[in-house]
Design an enzyme around this catalytic site. Structure first.
Site, short mmCIF file in Angstrom:
data_model
loop_
_atom_site.label_atom_id
_atom_site.label_comp_id
_atom_site.label_asym_id
_atom_site.label_seq_id
_atom_site.Cartn_x
_atom_site.Cartn_y
_atom_site.Cartn_z
N HIS A 40 -27.59 15.80 -44.09
CA HIS A 40 -27.42 14.53 -43.37
C HIS A 40 -28.02 14.59 -41.97
O HIS A 40 -28.29 13.57 -41.37
CB HIS A 40 -25.96 14.05 -43.37
CG HIS A 40 -25.04 14.78 -42.46
ND1 HIS A 40 -24.26 15.85 -42.85
CD2 HIS A 40 -24.73 14.58 -41.15
CE1 HIS A 40 -23.53 16.26 -41.83
NE2 HIS A 40 -23.80 15.51 -40.79
N ASP A 55 -24.77 19.97 -48.79
CA ASP A 55 -25.27 19.33 -47.58
C ASP A 55 -26.14 20.29 -46.74
O ASP A 55 -25.74 20.74 -45.68
CB ASP A 55 -24.07 18.83 -46.76
CG ASP A 55 -24.46 17.77 -45.74
OD1 ASP A 55 -25.66 17.63 -45.46
OD2 ASP A 55 -23.55 17.10 -45.22
N SER A 83 -22.14 19.53 -37.06
CA SER A 83 -22.78 19.54 -38.38
C SER A 83 -23.94 20.51 -38.36
O SER A 83 -24.77 20.47 -37.45
CB SER A 83 -23.29 18.16 -38.74
OG SER A 83 -22.26 17.45 -39.33
#
Ligand code: ARG
Ligand code: GLU
Length: 728
Positions: A103, A239, A660
């Site tokens: 992402h 991810d 992240s």
């Protein structure tokens, strides 16, 4: 058991005042995991970390004179905003290979995708260096050093200065220092405020601008579970995305050029492919964006009951509309994938935050803490003089702040989220820049071309119509733009489209190509431009000015309130709120109890992907190739001892947005996973960490290896890595 209970909440701090002795004993016995600490100031943590299982020294983690872990951690930045890190990542090979989340790289994948080459859907793997995709507008930064410069920045500042004088002086001291360090090192220096403007630290970064896309899984894997599973456990999202840093022939940062070569990294992470166990020590490093852990009770209440519900309501409506259009048309699907993801992300997170704040009674707990502070203040005249009125003034000013901030947030979540109104606003901003007419012209034309590649008029029409309605229903009368007042809410969006030349790419571009300085009269007559202009004036001036004033007061109250908390709870370790600077968090692998009678274990496997896939839910689709690998149990040496294939895991580290892609390390500093999310019950940790329910979610590095090797067939990348602990 008692030990853990005390350790779990901040009641711990309250008890400490009254039952000092007991608390002292307890604090030695339990570890709290709360906190995003500064790697350059690790003396206070390293003892605890080693007790929890770490094998490294503080110097192995951060040292500016020798190789250490920090040198393999990067922050991802937009090149035009290089000090705000939108994600984190790490270097995993000597040839500058960098791993982060899917992402985090999605907008880059999207830039390179088209209906013919749909890398979002199919994934992308560069089978040689020449195939790696460059020309991206993101960069990565390495932190070269960090230091406390509070004394320099607060030079000349005294408590008697007015807030304005104080801020001006500090800002000027900051610019001077940043310039001095940047000039003398050739690096990028940045000073950030810590502990709510009580301290200032300097960070010196080296920023690499040529970052190329190396590999990314299909979105069905990289975003498996989509918004259904976002912010939730059990989780099965692959991810991850790989980039490579390129440098000039001297191994120095350089703008994108075909002459650049892969960056030669002297420090990169080893990967540990050994099976993990609950209780294993974990730490992670990266660039957490923003937390507000030290707010007073009334500020938490406002977030819980005013701000969060506002965002959740409007975004929920936009998302429903956009998704309907995406499902109906594959080209809208490509254009809006990344846009809807960012809307949905905050929408879901704030629901979790509100639920957590309520269930953990955070407002009440904060009130209890404030009572303790009031008692402490009442103990001496000096404290009374410094803080006697602080909370009362703060609370009184906060009422005004909530009113103004609510107005700002409403506009920013409604009129400012309309894409067509954003066209007008952006043109307005460029026209107001202090640059030549020809520079304005080319900036506007570039912007329009860029904008229309990802634009769908039908989608935006429906969204804008809804947003206008929401604004009219909720805004104060003095905040409604005159143009909007004259319109009929049901047809407003259609009228804007039919009467404006700006929502059509050809007519918009033609208008700005016609002459260097655009015909401002015609522009001001355009209803879309006019509305955007009026909205911007209201946002910046009518709302912005009083909000700015009250914010300055609030910031000053919060600075003193933070100072008060540090003095009053002087015996507890207090970490500074996240502010997009380099941090370390630590804890262990561990599950949690989301509700009565339910316990979540901390590991998920590929089998779980297949179970979800059978449910026939829109967000749970799986590429055939992955199904086949599963059916064949073709997991290579990356599987668990029982033959299952690991996907995600939970740990107790304190993280937030910006973390992240943060590398998750084992006790020896080897890479074992990538942080990519938190659990829904625990998103309140931006305001209050609760050790019962706050967990971060990591992608197991073994899934990454399996995917690169078995799914993508990119063996050359596996060869590039330094892997230990393989099962075969
Ligand atoms: N919640 C994570 C974060 O805040 C992941 C977001 C991307 N994933 C998604 N399904 N939208 O950024
Ligand atoms: N997904 C988040 C990010 O992009 C991390 C999740 C969180 O907020 O903890 O940084």
């Amino acid at each position: 058991m008692v030990v853990l209970l005390f350790c779990r909440t901040k009641t711990f701090f309250m008890k400490r005042l009254t039952i000092t002795f007991l608390a002292a004993v307890l604090s030695l016995a339990g570890h709290c995991n709360e906190g995003m600490w500064l790697p350059f100031l690790l003396e206070n943590n390293i003892g605890e970390m080693r007790e929890m299982g770490l094998h490294l020294t503080a110097d192995d983690i951060y040292n500016i004179n020798q190789a250490c872990l920090k040198d393999a951690v990067v922050g991802f930045v937009d090149l035009d905003n290089p000090f705000s890190h939108f994600c984190s990542g790490s270097v995993i090979s000597a040839q500058g290979l960098v791993i982060t989340n899917h992402h985090c790289g999605l907008s880059v994948v999207q830039q390179h995708s088209s209906l013919q080459n749909d890398y979002i859907t199919n994934g992308f793997w560069a089978m040689s260096l020449a195939d790696e995709l460059g020309g991206n507008d993101i960069g990565v930064c390495f932190l070269r050093r960090m230091e406390d410069v509070t004394e320099t920045i607060l030079q000349g500042v005294s408590d008697t200065l007015s807030v304005k004088r104080r801020n001006d002086l500090i800002n000027s001291n900051i610019s001077q220092l940043e310039k001095k360090v940047s000039d003398s090192t050739g690096l990028k220096a940045h000073v950030d405020a810590f502990y709510c403007d009580n301290e200032y630290y300097l960070s010196v970064y080296e920023i690499f601008e040529d970052i190329r896309l190396v590999g990314t899984p299909p979105i069905e894997v990289g975003k498996f579970g989509g918004d259904t599973d976002n912010w939730a456990w059990p989780r099965h999202t692959g991810d991850f995305t790989l980039f490579r840093i390129y440098a000039d022939s001297q191994n120095q940062p350089a703008a994108y050029s075909d002459k650049n070569v892969p960056y030669r990294a002297s420090n990169y992470l080893k990967i540990n492919a050994k099976q993990k166990a609950e209780g294993d020590f974990v730490m992670l490093m990266g660039y957490p964006g923003t937390t507000n852990e030290y707010l007073p009770s009334f500020a938490v209440a406002a977030r819980q009951d005013v701000f969060d519900p506002l965002v959740v309501n409007v975004r929920g409506k936009s998302i429903n509309i956009i998704k309907e259009h995406m499902r109906a048309d594959q080209s809208v699907m490509i254009k809006y994938t990344s846009k809807v993801a960012s809307l949905a992300n905050a929408w879901k997170k704030y629901q979790g935050e509100r639920t957590g704040l309520i269930s953990k009674r955070v407002v009440e707990k904060k009130r209890g803490r404030e009572q303790l502070m009031n008692k402490w203040i009442a103990e001496t005249d000096e404290r009374k003089a410094q803080y006697g009125n602080l909370l009362d003034y703060y609370e009184a000013d906060y009422i005004e702040y909530v009113k103004q901030e609510k107005a700002r947030l409403l506009m920013s979540e409604t009129l400012y989220k309309s894409e067509m109104l954003a066209i007008g606003r952006k043109i307005r901003t460029i026209l107001n820049l202090n640059i030549s007419d020809s520079a304005k012209q080319s900036q506007i034309i570039d912007y329009l071309n860029d904008f229309f590649t990802d634009y769908d008029l039908a989608t935006d029409r429906t969204v804008t119509s809804m947003l206008i309605g929401e604004y009219l229903d909720n805004a104060l009368p003095e905040h409604i733009p005159p143009t909007l007042k004259k319109m009929n809410r049901a047809t407003a969006a259609d009228v804007l489209i039919s009467k404006s030349f700006l929502t059509d790419s050809a007519s918009a571009v033609a208008f700005f190509k016609k002459s260097l300085a655009p015909d401002t009269k015609k522009l001001m007559k355009d209803p879309l431009y006019k509305l955007a202009d009026e909205a911007a004036l209201i946002y910046n001036i009518t709302i912005g000015n009083p909000l700015g004033q009250i914010e300055r007061k609030i910031d000053n109250h919060q600075r003193l309130f933070m100072r008060l908390q540090r003095q009053c709870f002087a015996n507890s370790r207090i970490f500074p709120d996240a502010n997009s600077t380099f941090r370390i968090a630590y804890g262990q692998i561990g599950g949690y109890r989301p509700s009565d009678a339910v316990r979540y274990t901390p590991f998920s496997t590929l089998g779980g992907i297949m179970e979800k896939c059978d449910l026939d839910v829109y967000d749970y689709t799986v590429p055939d190739r992955l199904k086949q690998l599963y059916a064949d149990s073709d997991f290579g040496p990356y599987r668990n001892a029982d033959g299952s294939m690991p996907v995600c895991f939970l740990s107790t580290c304190h993280t937030t947005g910006g973390n992240s892609g943060s590398p998750m390390f084992d006790a020896d500093g080897n890479l074992i996973g990538l942080n990519f999310d938190r659990v829904w019950e625990g998103t309140m940790s931006d305001l209050q960490f609760d050790a019962d329910i706050c967990r971060n979610i990591g992608l197991d590095i073994r899934f990454v290896l399996f995917f690169i090797d078995k799914y993508a067939g990119a063996r050359h990348l596996i060869e590039e890595l330094d892997i230990v602990g393989l099962s075969e």
